[in-house]
Scaffold this active site. Sequence first.
Site, PDB file in Angstrom:
ATOM      1  N   ASP A 162      -8.815   1.300  19.708  1.00  9.77           N
ATOM      2  CA  ASP A 162      -8.994   1.470  18.098  1.00  9.77           C
ATOM      3  C   ASP A 162      -8.421   0.061  18.487  1.00  9.77           C
ATOM      4  O   ASP A 162      -8.607  -0.924  17.473  1.00  9.77           O
ATOM      5  CB  ASP A 162      -7.766   2.516  16.823  1.00  9.77           C
ATOM      6  CG  ASP A 162      -7.780   3.840  16.903  1.00  9.77           C
ATOM      7  OD1 ASP A 162      -9.482   3.537  17.645  1.00  9.77           O
ATOM      8  OD2 ASP A 162      -7.719   4.489  16.129  1.00  9.77           O
ATOM      9  N   ASN A 164       0.738  -1.008  -0.084  1.00  7.52           N
ATOM     10  CA  ASN A 164       0.089  -0.163  -0.131  1.00  7.52           C
ATOM     11  C   ASN A 164       0.923   1.375  -0.278  1.00  7.52           C
ATOM     12  O   ASN A 164       0.274   2.159   0.062  1.00  7.52           O
ATOM     13  CB  ASN A 164      -1.056  -0.716   1.447  1.00  7.52           C
ATOM     14  CG  ASN A 164      -1.574  -1.003   1.538  1.00  7.52           C
ATOM     15  OD1 ASN A 164      -1.569  -2.117   1.868  1.00  7.52           O
ATOM     16  ND2 ASN A 164      -2.725  -1.030   0.952  1.00  7.52           N
ATOM     17  N   SER A 200      -3.675   1.795  11.226  1.00  6.61           N
ATOM     18  CA  SER A 200      -2.134   1.597  11.856  1.00  6.61           C
ATOM     19  C   SER A 200      -3.038   0.746  13.461  1.00  6.61           C
ATOM     20  O   SER A 200      -1.864  -0.353  13.278  1.00  6.61           O
ATOM     21  CB  SER A 200      -1.779   2.465  13.207  1.00  6.61           C
ATOM     22  OG  SER A 200      -2.568   3.157  13.887  1.00  6.61           O
ATOM     23  N   GLY A 212      -8.611   8.226   9.914  1.00  2.00           N
ATOM     24  CA  GLY A 212      -9.196   8.248  11.200  1.00  2.00           C
ATOM     25  C   GLY A 212     -10.504   7.030  11.392  1.00  2.00           C
ATOM     26  O   GLY A 212     -10.889   6.555  12.260  1.00  2.00           O
ATOM     27  N   GLU A 259       0.588   0.498  19.156  1.00  2.00           N
ATOM     28  CA  GLU A 259       0.132   1.701  18.356  1.00  2.00           C
ATOM     29  C   GLU A 259       0.428   2.848  20.014  1.00  2.00           C
ATOM     30  O   GLU A 259       0.126   3.749  19.226  1.00  2.00           O
ATOM     31  CB  GLU A 259      -1.766   1.441  19.488  1.00  2.00           C
ATOM     32  CG  GLU A 259      -2.490   0.818  18.340  1.00  2.00           C
ATOM     33  CD  GLU A 259      -2.965   1.312  17.639  1.00  2.00           C
ATOM     34  OE1 GLU A 259      -2.004   1.324  15.775  1.00  2.00           O
ATOM     35  OE2 GLU A 259      -3.683   2.261  17.403  1.00  2.00           O
ATOM     36  N   GLY A 290      -8.750   3.719  12.184  1.00  2.00           N
ATOM     37  CA  GLY A 290      -7.587   2.360  12.791  1.00  2.00           C
ATOM     38  C   GLY A 290      -6.817   2.000  12.332  1.00  2.00           C
ATOM     39  O   GLY A 290      -6.682   0.369  12.129  1.00  2.00           O
TER      40      GLY A 290
END
Lengths: 396, 396
Positions: A203, A55, A145, A141, A192, A143
Amino acid sequence: MQTREVFVSAPGKVIFHGEHSVVHGKVALAVSVNLRTFLRLKSTSSAEVRINLPNIDTFLSWEITALQPLLANFKGGQCDPTELDTDLLKRLRTFTGISDDSTDTRSMAVLAFLYTYLTIFAESLASITLTVWSELPTGAGLGSSAAYNVCLSAALLSARESISSPLTPQLESASWSKEELELINRWAFMGEKIIHGNPSGVDNAVSTWGGFLRYHAGSITPLSWVPILRILLTNTKVPRSTKVLVSGVKDKINKFPTVMKPVLESVSAVSCTCEQTLTEMAAHGPSAEHFNILEELIDINQHHLNVMGVGHSSLDTLCRVTLARGLHSKLTGAGGGGCGITLLRPETDPSVIQSTVEELKTCGFDCWETSIGAPGVQQHASNGLSLDVLKILNSY
Amino acid sequence: MQTREVFVSAPGKVIFHGEHSVVHGKVALAVSVNLRTFLRLKSTSSAEVRINLPNIDTFLSWEITALQPLLANFKGGQCDPTELDTDLLKRLRTFTGISDDSTDTRSMAVLAFLYTYLTIFAESLASITLTVWSELPTGAGLGSSAAYNVCLSAALLSARESISSPLTPQLESASWSKEELELINRWAFMGEKIIHGNPSGVDNAVSTWGGFLRYHAGSITPLSWVPILRILLTNTKVPRSTKVLVSGVKDKINKFPTVMKPVLESVSAVSCTCEQTLTEMAAHGPSAEHFNILEELIDINQHHLNVMGVGHSSLDTLCRVTLARGLHSKLTGAGGGGCGITLLRPETDPSVIQSTVEELKTCGFDCWETSIGAPGVQQHASNGLSLDVLKILNSY
C-alpha cells in the site's frame, strides 16, 4: 526549518489482479487510484504541534514541552528508519491513553502521526500544524492509511529538510527523486506497521511511487511505464473481515487442493498477462484489442474470486449493472462486499458513465469516476490544488 | 418372431461435470436423467412397417415389399454392428428422398429407424408398428436422440429375439444382462452415427447403462454404485450452437493459454472430486456434508464455465433464482443458454421446490423436477408404465 507551508498529496491503491492468491505466493498487480489524501503543513510559533483530521472530526494539539520527555531514551534521530521503535510506541500509547487493543481509525492516526513526527524531528521538535483531508473512504481496502502515512512522511521529511522541495516557481506539482521517494516510503512503512501490525508494504509503495506495482513473494517491483486507465470505483459498503475471508480461501484450498491450486495458477497468469498487455499499451499505444483483453481478464478473475468464495451478491449486482452497459467489473481487495472496479474504455460515452454511476448509487453504493495508474506522492503549489481541497486545508 | 407387444423406455443424459474441458482431454461425468423416451412395439399382419412419433407429428409407414430391395446387396444380417453401412444409408436417403444436408429431427429419426430396422431384421422383415413418445425436449443437449436410438435397438433386438425378454410375470420393469446391454448400446451407437455424424458415444452409453459414467480421452467407464440425486432440470430455451461454443472455448485457450489451461485442470479435478464424493455417498450413505461438497463443486464449475465464455445471462438468472432459495445450479452441456441443473437436497422442502419451479417458469424457462442416476434402458410390462404414457403409446 525554513518551510512555512508545504502541500502534498498521495493516492490510494487498488489491487488490479491477484488479491488472495498473492497470500499463496502468486503474482499480484497493485495500482494507484487517483482518489487522494491531501496534507498542508504550516510552521507556527505556538510551541505546540497540532493535527487536524476533518474526515474523522479529530483536532488535537500537544505542547512541545509535553512531548519532549517521550524522546528521553531515544537514540534514533533523523536516520533511515528500518525497525519500529517499540519502546517509543509504548510510551506514546501511555502518553495518549491509547490502549494496546485500540484499533479505531482515530487512535491509529494519532499514534502514527506522533511517532513519525517525533522520530523525524527528534533533534529539535518544531511548532507545526498539519491538516490532512482525504477523498478516500477508510477501511475499504483502498490504502487510505498508506496515503495518510505517505503524506505525513513526505511533508515532515520535507519540513525537516531531510528531502528537497522539488517544486520550482514554474511548477504546480512535482515529485521527488528516486532516493527521496525511497526514504518517504520507508518512513511511511513505519506508520503502516503502527496501524496494521504486519503490513505487506504494498500500500505505501503504491502510494509513494504511483502507477502499477508487481508484488510477488514479498518483493515489490514498480512497472516502468504503464498507461493511466479510467475506472469507476464502487464501494458496496458491505462490511467484511479480511481475516475471515483470507482464512476461508485457505480452508477451501485445503478442502479441494486439486481443484483450487490450478485456480491460483490461473489468477497468477491473469496478473502476468495483464502486466504484458499494459506494457504493450505503453510501448505501442493502447488499441481496442488491448481493452478487450483487459476486460476479458477482469471477467476471468472475478469468476476465479467467486470460486475462492470471496464474492458477494452486492458484487454480482455491480457486475450485472455495469455489464448491461458493456462495462466489465471485478471486486478489488478482500471481497465479500467492499469495493469493486469497473474499467472504462476511451470511447465510453460520458452519458453511459453517468447513468451507470446513478444506477449504482440507487443500489446503495458509493461510486467515483477516477483513474488508476496516477502519480504517487507529490508536492503541490497552492495553485496546484483544486479550490475545494484548498478551502478545506486552509480552514484549520 | 413371437413377440406381439414390447414396451421399453430409456433415459436422457446430462453432463454433471466436465462439459467443454472433455474436448481437451479432461475427465467428464455424464449421468442419466429420468426424463425418458418410451416405445411400444406391436406385431401386425399388415405387411408393412409403421412408425408413430407423436412428439414431432410424424406418422409414417412403408410396405415390406417396397423396403426389401434396399437390402439387395446387404451382407450384414443380424450380426454385431461395428461400422455403419454407408451404402445402405445412401440407398435409404434416396428411397426416402432425404438429402445429404437434411439434419432436421424428423429426417434423422426416420433414417435412424429404417436403418436399424432393416439391419436387425435383414433376414426377414417383420410387420410391426412402433410408437415412440418422449418426455425429453429435442435439441437441448439432453440426449433425446440417444434415448430414441436405445429404445429402437432394445425393442427391435428384443422383437427379433436377438436378446432375451427380461420381464417375468412378477416384474413391472426389468433390464437386460451386461452382454445384452452392450449389444443394445452398439446398435444405438449406429443410430447416433446416422444422426450426429461423429458422436462421442457417451449419450447412448448413459441411456443404455443409466447411472453415472466417467468419460476420459475417448474411454467410457460406468461408475459401479452411485446414488440417485433429485434435481431440477431447467431449459432456458435460449438457442445456441454447440459448434460455435466449442470453437469459442478453443480460441480462448489459444489466446490465454497460461490462464485457461489451469482452468481445464481444475474442472477435471472437480469431476474427479465429485466422483469420489458420489462413491463415498454410495458406500457410507449420503450425509449433509456430501451434499455441501456437491453444491460447492457445482458452483465452482459454473464459474469455470463462465471463464470459458459459455455462460449466458439466462443461466445467471437460473443460478440467482435458485441460490435465493439455497439451491445450487450449473449449466449442463454446451452452455450459452440451453439447459441447467439444480441439485435438490433430501431435506429440500416441496414448497421450496414448487416456488422455485414457478419462478423459473415465469422467467420463460421449462422446468422439470426429476432425478439423475436413474436406471438405463428397461423393458416394461404395461402395468409398469404410467397411465398417461400408456394412453399415448396405445393411441396409435
